[in-house]
Enzyme design. Structure first.
Site, PDB file in Angstrom:
ATOM      1  N   SER A 283     136.789  45.479   5.437  1.00 44.57           N
ATOM      2  CA  SER A 283     136.916  43.808   4.848  1.00 44.57           C
ATOM      3  C   SER A 283     138.199  44.796   4.662  1.00 44.57           C
ATOM      4  CB  SER A 283     136.291  43.904   3.760  1.00 44.57           C
ATOM      5  OG  SER A 283     136.903  43.300   3.765  1.00 44.57           O
TER       6      SER A 283
ATOM      7  N   ASN B 179     146.605  51.673  -1.355  1.00 45.40           N
ATOM      8  CA  ASN B 179     147.207  50.317  -1.263  1.00 45.40           C
ATOM      9  C   ASN B 179     146.603  49.753  -2.942  1.00 45.40           C
ATOM     10  OD1 ASN B 179     144.492  48.461  -1.122  1.00 45.40           O
ATOM     11  ND2 ASN B 179     144.023  50.513   0.196  1.00 45.40           N
TER      12      ASN B 179
ATOM     13  N   ILE C 282     146.582  45.940  -2.820  1.00 41.20           N
ATOM     14  CA  ILE C 282     146.467  44.420  -1.988  1.00 41.20           C
ATOM     15  C   ILE C 282     146.590  43.165  -3.290  1.00 41.20           C
ATOM     16  CG2 ILE C 282     146.088  42.244  -0.371  1.00 41.20           C
ATOM     17  CD1 ILE C 282     147.685  45.236   0.693  1.00 41.20           C
TER      18      ILE C 282
ATOM     19  N   LEU D 196     143.867  41.641  -3.538  1.00 37.54           N
ATOM     20  CA  LEU D 196     142.248  40.616  -3.387  1.00 37.54           C
ATOM     21  C   LEU D 196     142.739  39.249  -2.506  1.00 37.54           C
ATOM     22  CD1 LEU D 196     138.972  41.172  -5.192  1.00 37.54           C
ATOM     23  CD2 LEU D 196     139.051  41.994  -3.076  1.00 37.54           C
TER      24      LEU D 196
ATOM     25  N   ASN E 163     131.905  42.296  -2.099  1.00 39.72           N
ATOM     26  CA  ASN E 163     132.533  43.434  -2.779  1.00 39.72           C
ATOM     27  C   ASN E 163     132.403  43.815  -4.267  1.00 39.72           C
ATOM     28  OD1 ASN E 163     134.316  45.563  -3.590  1.00 39.72           O
ATOM     29  ND2 ASN E 163     136.148  43.775  -2.459  1.00 39.72           N
TER      30      ASN E 163
ATOM     31  N   CYS F 196     136.691  46.275  -5.641  1.00 33.84           N
ATOM     32  CA  CYS F 196     137.632  46.283  -5.506  1.00 33.84           C
ATOM     33  C   CYS F 196     138.138  47.297  -6.427  1.00 33.84           C
ATOM     34  CB  CYS F 196     138.133  45.088  -5.102  1.00 33.84           C
ATOM     35  SG  CYS F 196     140.095  45.006  -5.008  1.00 33.84           S
TER      36      CYS F 196
ATOM     37  N   LYS G  63     128.702  46.120  -1.099  1.00 34.82           N
ATOM     38  CA  LYS G  63     130.132  47.638  -1.121  1.00 34.82           C
ATOM     39  C   LYS G  63     129.992  47.869  -2.197  1.00 34.82           C
ATOM     40  CE  LYS G  63     134.178  48.491   1.035  1.00 34.82           C
ATOM     41  NZ  LYS G  63     135.618  47.706   1.920  1.00 34.82           N
TER      42      LYS G  63
ATOM     43  N   ILE H 116     132.724  54.027   1.290  1.00 40.25           N
ATOM     44  CA  ILE H 116     132.712  53.716   0.167  1.00 40.25           C
ATOM     45  C   ILE H 116     133.933  52.748   0.195  1.00 40.25           C
ATOM     46  CG2 ILE H 116     131.635  55.565  -0.747  1.00 40.25           C
ATOM     47  CD1 ILE H 116     134.766  56.901  -0.606  1.00 40.25           C
TER      48      ILE H 116
ATOM     49  N   GLY I  65     135.558  54.696   5.815  1.00 42.61           N
ATOM     50  CA  GLY I  65     136.280  56.036   4.481  1.00 42.61           C
ATOM     51  C   GLY I  65     136.653  56.860   5.681  1.00 42.61           C
TER      52      GLY I  65
END
Lengths: 307, 256
Positions: A21, A68, A70, A72, A126, A129, A162, A188, A241
């Protein structure tokens, strides 16, 4: 030639190489032939409401990886179902829909609405995050159990959870997920990390920390997958990962993953997953293995049959 | 060192994109802090258009490639104009000739598709931001009224002997100051360079039509799927790599 299909897997994948994802988005920007060469695409995480994501900068270079942030970014569940899902269902591969929400009833509502869509091949909750304000649910076994229970009651789709690669909480959280009815674990998520601009002494990301991905986290992912396989011999595991080459994919399978998720690797090179599929097939044939199933968890039972 | 005696480019078309695993460095011209670098062995290199960029890394590396704007594209060759300040950029500036690189692209919307081509423009470049502007000037001289290229120090002038630069350390002037001197109503602006320069131009020309800025961010995938380069605009979130890199300054209130 070896056959790459992994029937042990609930999704019956054509190859154990899957798109994790995030970096692959909803698969639209990737060339169709590259999507067709992976076992499944896991969509970018969808949340109940649209999210604009975090301000720039979102990506910061690190030795052997990338931080990172982002946040979501996604169109929200309603727009996803209306505008994106039909195109996701047209993709020439299996599709796992990644979902996140702050509360178990919110994620359950989305899972329940997806139940009618028989063409999807799985959902991934998820719960890990690292780049949003919500608490990281995945480190709290009681919360993990509650999120999974409410979703499990509403779907027959294969369900993956996740989790973060936290060495102290991962096994109890995974146990809670599996006891509550999850079919599998995705291990992970990216690992919380920080970089400071040495010229000004301030964090490079607005949210201070971000998620470290890329080759730097391969050993961490391998350790969590190995531990999870030892603790849950029958659970389905997508090991994700830092895999960027076929050797890494083989390590992930040997540690106990049923499938290997590619995230950073597809960002760096969109053709990588297709190449890994081909290279894995060659490797299995050269080593006289009939299928990837023959090497899954090999590290737990004496390694490969080396002549 | 991945210098091989016989580079054998392998080209694959992935959708509409070009991916080359054997581009090799054939020439380099170094100034102080900057270099012009040419990579060859790129089938259909001439497809690259002004404003487009390539994702480049050393062949065999697992590193995230870096985006480079194209300075020239001809036959099987792509020329870049780079600042020598990052790992890959220093590498491009120092490795032996014939060293092989992996590149994919061209990505990004060509400038010509983003701008009003019935309009004439002043091109304003800061540092290596000059690259796409000089490429545009070469391909579409009819669109260009003036070119203003600014540098902090005089390290790149030897690389472009025919051009006049604004050098801050010498002229006590920045590119946007020169722009203010030469701009006249009716002319548009296309700017590419560091964010402070783009900000100054956006403020100077607030409300002026046809002012475009070429944005930069650390790109992830380069193809619009990872959302590492998303930015807010008046018409919603846009991706620098896929929807840009050029944006109308009026679309970016945060830049002013």
């Amino acid at each position: 030639m070896a056959a790459l299909s992994t029937r042990r897997f609930a999704l019956d994948l054509a190859t154990p190489i899957v798109l994790a994802s995030g970096p692959a988005g909803f698969g639209f920007e990737l060339d169709g032939s590259l999507v067709a060469a992976v076992g499944a695409l896991t969509t970018k995480t969808v949340t109940p409401e649209p999210r604009a994501g975090n301000p720039q900068p979102r990506l910061v270079d690190c030795p052997s990886g990338l931080l990172n942030s982002i946040g979501l970014e996604n169109p929200g569940f309603a727009a996803f179902v209306e505008e994106y899902l039909p195109r996701v269902l047209d993709l020439p591969t299996r599709r796992i829909i990644s979902l996140a929400a702050d509360r178990p009833d919110e994620i359950g509502r989305m899972v329940g609405l997806l139940e009618e869509i028989s063409e999807i091949d799985g959902v991934e909750l998820n719960l890990s995050c690292p780049n949003v304000d919500a608490v990281i649910i995945g480190t709290n076994p009681a919360l993990v159990g509650e999120f999974v229970r409410q979703s499990r009651a509403l779907t027959t789709h294969p369900m993956f959870v996740k989790l973060p690669g936290d060495s102290t909480t991962m096994i109890p959280a995974a146990a809670a997920a599996l006891n509550a009815g999850a079919d599998g674990l995705t291990l992970i998520n990216s690992v919380s990390g920080l970089r400071i601009d040495h010229r000004i002494g301030l964090p490079m990301l607005h949210r201070t920390t971000g998620g470290l991905c890329g080759p730097a986290i391969l050993p961490i992912a391998l350790a969590r997958v190995y531990e999870a396989r030892r603790a849950f011999p029958d659970a389905l595991i997508i090991g994700t990962g830092g895999v960027t080459d076929v050797e890494g994919a083989i390590e992930m399978l040997a540690a106990g993953a049923d499938a290997v998720g590619i995230g950073y690797g597809v960002m760096a090179d969109p053709s990588l997953p297709a190449r890994l599929t081909a290279e894995l097939e060659t490797w299995l044939t050269e080593h006289r293995y009939a299928s990837p199933a023959d090497i899954i968890g090999a590290a737990h039972r004496g390694g490969f049959d080396v002549p | 060192m991945e210098t091989t005696t016989k580079p054998q480019p392998q080209t694959a078309r992935n959708g509409s994109f070009l991916s080359v695993s054997g581009a090799h460095l054939i020439s380099r011209n170094r100034g102080a802090g900057y270099a012009r670098v040419t990579l060859a062995g790129i089938t259909e290199a001439e497809l690259a258009q002004p404003g487009q960029f390539l994702m480049i890394r050393r062949l065999g590396s697992a590193a995230l490639p870096r985006a480079f704007s194209v300075l020239r594209a001809e036959d099987d060759r792509i020329e870049l104009f780079i600042k020598l300040d990052g790992l890959l950029r220093e590498l491009l500036g120092s490795v032996p000739y014939r060293t092989r690189f992996e590149l994919r692209g061209p990505y990004g919307v060509p400038y010509e598709e983003q701008i009003d081509t019935d309009q004439r423009y002043i091109l304003v470049g800061g540092g290596s931001g000059a690259a796409p502007l000089l490429f545009l000037r070469e391909r579409r001289p009819d669109l260009v009224a003036e070119t203003v290229l600014g540098f902090r120090h005089d390290g790149a002038s030897g690389l472009f002997p025919a051009l006049d630069f604004v050098v801050e350390a010498r002229d006590r002037l920045q590119a946007h100051d020169r722009l203010a001197e030469v701009w006249r109503p009716g002319l548009g602006v296309i700017a590419c360079g560091p964010e402070p320069m783009l900000r100054a131009i956006a403020r100077q020309h607030d409300g002026v039509p046809h002012v475009y800025v070429s944005l930069e961010a650390r790109l992830g995938c380069g193809i619009g799927s990872c959302l590492g380069c998303s930015i807010p605009t008046l018409t919603g979130t846009q991706r620098i790599c896929r929807d840009g890199p050029l944006f109308a300054s009026s679309e970016l209130p945060w830049l002013r």
